[in-house]
Design a protein around this motif. Sequence first.
Motif, mmCIF file in Angstrom:
data_model
loop_
_atom_site.group_PDB
_atom_site.id
_atom_site.type_symbol
_atom_site.label_atom_id
_atom_site.label_comp_id
_atom_site.label_asym_id
_atom_site.label_seq_id
_atom_site.Cartn_x
_atom_site.Cartn_y
_atom_site.Cartn_z
ATOM 1 N N LEU A 167 38.478 11.249 28.170
ATOM 2 C CA LEU A 167 39.414 11.490 27.080
ATOM 3 C C LEU A 167 38.759 11.296 25.718
ATOM 4 C CD1 LEU A 167 42.644 9.687 28.379
ATOM 5 C CD2 LEU A 167 41.869 12.019 28.820
ATOM 6 N N GLY A 168 37.738 10.464 25.651
ATOM 7 C CA GLY A 168 37.074 10.187 24.383
ATOM 8 C C GLY A 168 36.195 11.355 23.962
ATOM 9 N N GLY A 169 36.355 11.800 22.727
ATOM 10 C CA GLY A 169 35.574 12.931 22.215
ATOM 11 C C GLY A 169 34.237 12.488 21.669
ATOM 12 N N SER A 170 33.288 12.229 22.533
ATOM 13 C CA SER A 170 31.971 11.778 22.090
ATOM 14 C C SER A 170 31.231 12.903 21.379
ATOM 15 C CB SER A 170 31.142 11.309 23.293
ATOM 16 O OG SER A 170 29.821 11.006 22.898
ATOM 17 N N PRO A 171 30.724 12.653 20.162
ATOM 18 C CA PRO A 171 30.000 13.707 19.442
ATOM 19 C C PRO A 171 28.630 14.010 20.050
ATOM 20 C CG PRO A 171 29.907 11.651 18.216
ATOM 21 C CD PRO A 171 30.831 11.417 19.375
ATOM 22 N N GLU A 172 28.107 13.111 20.858
ATOM 23 C CA GLU A 172 26.820 13.304 21.534
ATOM 24 C C GLU A 172 27.038 13.308 23.045
ATOM 25 O OE1 GLU A 172 24.097 13.963 19.919
ATOM 26 O OE2 GLU A 172 24.937 13.592 17.920
ATOM 27 N N PRO A 173 26.189 14.001 23.808
ATOM 28 C CA PRO A 173 26.375 14.061 25.264
ATOM 29 C C PRO A 173 26.210 12.699 25.934
ATOM 30 C CG PRO A 173 24.826 15.749 24.504
ATOM 31 C CD PRO A 173 25.047 14.826 23.345
ATOM 32 N N HIS A 174 26.945 12.515 27.003
ATOM 33 C CA HIS A 174 26.745 11.346 27.851
ATOM 34 C C HIS A 174 25.531 11.587 28.761
ATOM 35 C CE1 HIS A 174 30.664 9.648 26.862
ATOM 36 N NE2 HIS A 174 31.226 10.803 27.144
ATOM 37 N N PRO A 175 24.806 10.548 29.156
ATOM 38 C CA PRO A 175 23.800 10.727 30.209
ATOM 39 C C PRO A 175 24.479 11.254 31.465
ATOM 40 C CG PRO A 175 23.568 8.581 29.150
ATOM 41 C CD PRO A 175 24.860 9.159 28.647
ATOM 42 N N ALA A 176 23.937 12.293 32.068
ATOM 43 C CA ALA A 176 24.593 12.949 33.198
ATOM 44 C C ALA A 176 24.450 12.125 34.476
ATOM 45 C CB ALA A 176 24.002 14.331 33.412
ATOM 46 N N PRO A 177 25.528 11.977 35.248
ATOM 47 C CA PRO A 177 25.405 11.314 36.550
ATOM 48 C C PRO A 177 24.518 12.127 37.490
ATOM 49 C CG PRO A 177 27.708 11.471 35.855
ATOM 50 C CD PRO A 177 26.911 12.336 34.933
ATOM 51 N N GLY A 178 23.876 11.446 38.435
ATOM 52 C CA GLY A 178 23.043 12.136 39.407
ATOM 53 C C GLY A 178 23.872 12.967 40.378
ATOM 54 N N ALA A 179 23.278 14.008 40.927
ATOM 55 C CA ALA A 179 23.994 14.926 41.815
ATOM 56 C C ALA A 179 24.578 14.213 43.029
ATOM 57 C CB ALA A 179 23.058 16.043 42.259
ATOM 58 N N PHE A 180 23.829 13.260 43.606
ATOM 59 C CA PHE A 180 24.310 12.618 44.823
ATOM 60 C C PHE A 180 25.511 11.706 44.569
ATOM 61 C CE2 PHE A 180 20.194 14.029 46.384
ATOM 62 C CZ PHE A 180 20.547 14.503 47.644
ATOM 63 N N THR A 181 25.697 11.288 43.321
ATOM 64 C CA THR A 181 26.893 10.516 42.982
ATOM 65 C C THR A 181 28.137 11.347 43.254
ATOM 66 O OG1 THR A 181 25.684 9.290 41.285
ATOM 67 C CG2 THR A 181 28.081 9.275 41.134
ATOM 68 N N PHE A 182 28.062 12.665 42.989
ATOM 69 C CA PHE A 182 29.173 13.565 43.278
ATOM 70 C C PHE A 182 29.236 13.911 44.763
ATOM 71 C CE2 PHE A 182 28.029 14.429 38.863
ATOM 72 C CZ PHE A 182 29.253 14.513 38.229
ATOM 73 N N ILE A 183 28.090 14.256 45.306
ATOM 74 C CA ILE A 183 28.032 14.865 46.633
ATOM 75 C C ILE A 183 28.507 13.919 47.740
ATOM 76 C CG2 ILE A 183 26.422 15.698 48.397
ATOM 77 C CD1 ILE A 183 24.778 16.916 46.052
ATOM 78 N N MET A 184 28.086 12.672 47.673
ATOM 79 C CA MET A 184 28.308 11.787 48.809
ATOM 80 C C MET A 184 29.768 11.370 49.000
ATOM 81 S SD MET A 184 25.396 11.842 50.094
ATOM 82 C CE MET A 184 25.674 10.694 51.453
ATOM 83 N N LYS A 185 30.580 11.444 47.951
ATOM 84 C CA LYS A 185 31.997 11.078 48.078
ATOM 85 C C LYS A 185 32.933 12.161 47.537
ATOM 86 C CE LYS A 185 31.847 6.893 49.903
ATOM 87 N NZ LYS A 185 32.546 6.536 51.152
ATOM 88 N N ARG A 186 32.407 13.374 47.354
ATOM 89 C CA ARG A 186 33.198 14.490 46.847
ATOM 90 C C ARG A 186 33.961 14.093 45.577
ATOM 91 N NH1 ARG A 186 36.373 17.446 51.479
ATOM 92 N NH2 ARG A 186 37.954 15.854 51.038
ATOM 93 N N ARG A 187 33.263 13.376 44.713
ATOM 94 C CA ARG A 187 33.867 12.907 43.473
ATOM 95 C C ARG A 187 33.904 14.021 42.432
ATOM 96 N NH1 ARG A 187 29.973 8.200 44.612
ATOM 97 N NH2 ARG A 187 31.314 6.499 45.334
ATOM 98 N N ARG A 188 34.763 13.843 41.437
ATOM 99 C CA ARG A 188 34.939 14.837 40.394
ATOM 100 C C ARG A 188 34.809 14.200 39.013
ATOM 101 N NH1 ARG A 188 39.199 15.223 43.966
ATOM 102 N NH2 ARG A 188 39.257 17.075 45.301
ATOM 103 N N LEU A 189 34.259 14.969 38.094
ATOM 104 C CA LEU A 189 34.218 14.592 36.681
ATOM 105 C C LEU A 189 35.036 15.623 35.930
ATOM 106 C CD1 LEU A 189 33.060 12.842 34.369
ATOM 107 C CD2 LEU A 189 31.074 14.379 34.335
ATOM 108 N N ALA A 190 36.040 15.176 35.179
ATOM 109 C CA ALA A 190 36.975 16.095 34.523
ATOM 110 C C ALA A 190 37.229 15.644 33.088
ATOM 111 C CB ALA A 190 38.284 16.149 35.302
#
Length: 352
Positions: free
Chosen positions: A268-291
């Motif tokens: 929800l926070g409008g960060s003016p700079e990008p966040h460090p991206a999570p690693g791919a396996f953080t999503f893959i192993m638990k079918r997690r979502r970033l929205a």
Amino acid sequence: MIPTIGIAAHDAAGPLAPWRFERRDVGAHDVQIRILYCGICHSDLHTVRGEWGPCSYPQVPGHEIVGRVEAVGSAVTAWKAGELVGVGCMVDSCQHCQPCADGLEQYCDNGMTGTYGSIEKETGRPTQGGYSTGIVVNEKFVLRVPENLDPAAVAPLLCAGITTWSPLRQWKVGPGSRVGVVGIGGLGHMAVKLANALGAHVVVLTTTPSKADDARRLGAHEVVISRDKDAMKALRNSLDLIIDTVGTPHDLDGEMQLLRLDGTLVLLGGSPEPHPAPGAFTFIMKRRRLAGSLIGGIAETQEMLDFCGQHGITSDIELIKADAVNEAYERMLKSDVKYRFVIDMGTLAAGE
């Protein structure tokens, strides 16, 4: 045209100051509102200082508006003089695209009309916000405020409240849900209150141990210091939804690992700079979502206000006079407010 007094930014660097301008006349489908209170959102500061792109000056900020109806247009039947109403972050949309048809005007394919910083369809002039004595709004973008609530403390619900309510509803939070809230500020404190009232188990994640007692007062069941590696490890794979309200770049990977199978982290926070991206396996192993999520539509905002009326929920505020806006901006930069400044707009009319 309707003479109006506002508090405007005249450039990106200088202080806000009183400014006389005109609102459009009341059209057939318009509602004229005498503004009683207007909340101060961090977006106001970003906008007038040009941090989110070019700004047209003079600019009157403010999109957390509560007031009384003064007059209505000839075709208006839903509103009448004297009613307590609110206006949030938008005052119009195209009203014919699919998102608008679905009641998601905030995602209008042709661009919603912001309460300030946009272009008014009727006049072609920049929209001016709620740090002012009055506003004229299309009837479809006026909201009914519960009379049993403190109207000053309702004002932040029109932004901070709906911004946190919308993801809670989208991801169907209710009894049995486990919800994490990152950051305890204007948005975060509302996320805690609303998630608790919906029946969720609420876990606050904060870098500041001194906020623990206040987080529990607001309705948190647990408070975890996010710098405590052992505490974060113990929380892994346990949350259904995380609402991240922080507006500066920070590590998302650690937060993602707290999610259960099919869990979602919502920004929800409008960060003016990008966040460090999570690693791919953080999503893959638990079918997690970033929205991500942006305020809410008009129907959803009314739903939120009605819910707050039923449960006695308002924002924690510090009520200030109109001449204290610049001081409030400086304090807001230091996070020196619990948790939202609200301007008593009657003090502008009296002291301008």
